[in-house]
Design an enzyme around this catalytic site. Structure first.
Site, PDB file in Angstrom:
ATOM      1  CG  ASP A 259     -12.897   1.525  -3.877  1.00 50.18           C
ATOM      2  OD1 ASP A 259     -12.695   0.541  -3.142  1.00 50.18           O
ATOM      3  OD2 ASP A 259     -12.262   1.747  -4.942  1.00 50.18           O
TER       4      ASP A 259
ATOM      5  CG  ASN B  24      -0.574   0.806  -4.498  1.00 52.68           C
ATOM      6  OD1 ASN B  24       0.078   1.632  -3.855  1.00 52.68           O
ATOM      7  ND2 ASN B  24      -1.527   0.068  -3.983  1.00 52.68           N
TER       8      ASN B  24
ATOM      9  CG  HIS C  82       2.809  -1.152  -2.769  1.00 51.01           C
ATOM     10  ND1 HIS C  82       1.480  -1.473  -2.603  1.00 51.01           N
ATOM     11  CD2 HIS C  82       3.261  -1.918  -3.798  1.00 51.01           C
ATOM     12  CE1 HIS C  82       1.147  -2.402  -3.481  1.00 51.01           C
ATOM     13  NE2 HIS C  82       2.216  -2.687  -4.229  1.00 51.01           N
TER      14      HIS C  82
ATOM     15  CG  ASP D  44       1.202   2.379   2.340  1.00 44.63           C
ATOM     16  OD1 ASP D  44       0.199   1.843   1.820  1.00 44.63           O
ATOM     17  OD2 ASP D  44       2.142   1.744   2.865  1.00 44.63           O
TER      18      ASP D  44
ATOM     19  CD  GLU E 177      -8.353  -0.105  -3.385  1.00 44.87           C
ATOM     20  OE1 GLU E 177      -7.698  -0.804  -2.570  1.00 44.87           O
ATOM     21  OE2 GLU E 177      -8.645  -0.506  -4.528  1.00 44.87           O
TER      22      GLU E 177
END
Lengths: 236, 128
Positions: free
Chosen positions: A114, A122, A127, A131, A157
């Site tokens: 994680d 973010n 975002h 990504d 994630e």
């Protein structure tokens, strides 16, 4: 369907020709006419056969082309159904399926990863950057994985590595290498922010249900987060 | 002579033969279990019909088959041959070949019919 029915006309002509051929003392003109009629029908049969064959050849070609297209589409569909569009790694159901099948075959080590404080990344950078971070991190992880390992995106994630050949120690060592790599060299997409991750590792014997293996790794991951993140914890 | 009308089924085409209007129409898909049995009555009716032509009639034959298998093709050749022979004897017979614009195989098949049955006035009708 019997060929006699479909070729009733041709059959009649054949019978007629045979009947004439069986007569020994007919006038030459009768034989000549019968032969001419037979030749005419023979030519028609040839023409029709030719048309039928070329039509079926064309249909066969078209069928082969469509079949190839179908195979390609089926492959593309299969790929889309099993892969995460962002990273190109297995999607949730595909990685779960692979882990389950590996468990059916033998013992399995599993790592849950994680990304630490991903929400902050973010929120701070947007975002698209989030990504890009995910993609970049996955590329990094892929260079470290052992041969035979598979990785999938469980969601957001969170990722799972299936180590079908490694024991708990081997899986733990791989997780440590990933963690060290992230600490040693920041991701190119976000060099000003050290992206780290937490890892939970578990191992289970053959025929263990997936959920059991996974929840043990997940509990270890929770422990890693609790201990301050950026670390690897192995399930008991 | 009574007109011949067979409604289309999943594997056989609509057959609409209006002797009085000098019109024959085949429409749909053709892959009957027994093509000889299916087309037999039509072939017979057609032979009787052309034998009764007086001369001066304009016969219109419309074929709009989106799919036809090989045994149907064999039977169709028989029908077209009957028509072609009648046309060779001076009857005016038009063959309207309706096919999907995208269907190259059907289009080429029509062109070959035009070559093989030259006495028929051939009209191709590509449709979208």
């Amino acid at each position: 369907m019997s060929s006699t029915e479909l070729f009733a006309h041709e059959n009649a002509i054949l019978c007629e020709a045979r009947a004439i051929a069986a007569q020994e003392n007919q006038h030459a003109e009768i034989y000549r006419q019968a032969l001419a009629a037979l030749a005419e029908h023979y030519a028609r049969m040839m023409r029709e056969s030719h048309r039928l064959i070329s039509r079926s050849d064309r249909a066969e070609r078209e069928l082969n082309r469509l079949n190839e297209q179908l195979q390609d589409l089926a492959c593309a569909l299969e790929y889309k159904a099993t892969h995460d569009p962002l990273t190109g790694i297995y999607n949730r159901s595909a990685i779960i399926d692979r882990v389950q099948r590996a468990l059916d075959a033998g013992p399995v080590a599993l790592t849950v990863i994680d990304i630490d404080h991903f929400k902050r990344i973010n929120d701070s950078f947007g975002h698209p950057t989030g990504d890009a971070v995910i993609r970049s991190l996955i590329r990094r992880v892929q260079t470290i994985l052992d041969e035979g390992d598979s990785i999938g995106r469980i969601g957001g994630e969170e990722f799972t590595i299936l180590h079908p050949r490694a024991g708990l120690e081997g899986a733990h060592a791989t997780a440590l290498r990933i963690r060290e790599s992230l600490n040693a060299e920041p991701l190119a997409e976000l060099s000003e922010w050290p992206v780290t991750a937490s890892f939970g590792v578990s191992w289970a014997a053959r025929r263990t249900p997936f959920d059991e293996l996974y929840s043990r790794a997940d509990a270890a991951l929770y422990e890693a987060k609790q201990q301050g993140r950026n670390r690897v914890v192995t399930a008991d | 002579m009574d007109n011949l009308h067979l409604p289309a089924t999943a594997s056989t085409p609509l057959v609409d033969f209006r002797y009085d209007a000098h019109q024959l129409r085949l429409e749909g898909e053709s892959y009957p279990e027994n093509a000889a049995a299916f087309y037999g009555p039509l072939a017979e009716g057609l032979r009787a019909y052309v034998a009764g032509l007086q001369g001066g009639e304009q016969v219109e034959v419309h074929v709009a088959l989106s799919y036809f298998n090989s045994s149907s093709t064999k039977m169709l050749f028989g029908l077209f041959d009957t028509l072609n022979q009648a046309a060779e004897q001076g009857h005016r017979i038009a063959l309207h070949w309706h096919h999907d614009r995208e269907d190259d195989i059907a289009e080429e098949f029509g062109e070959e019919l035009h070559i093989d049955f030259p006495a028929l006035a051939f009209h191709a009708h590509p449709a979208d």
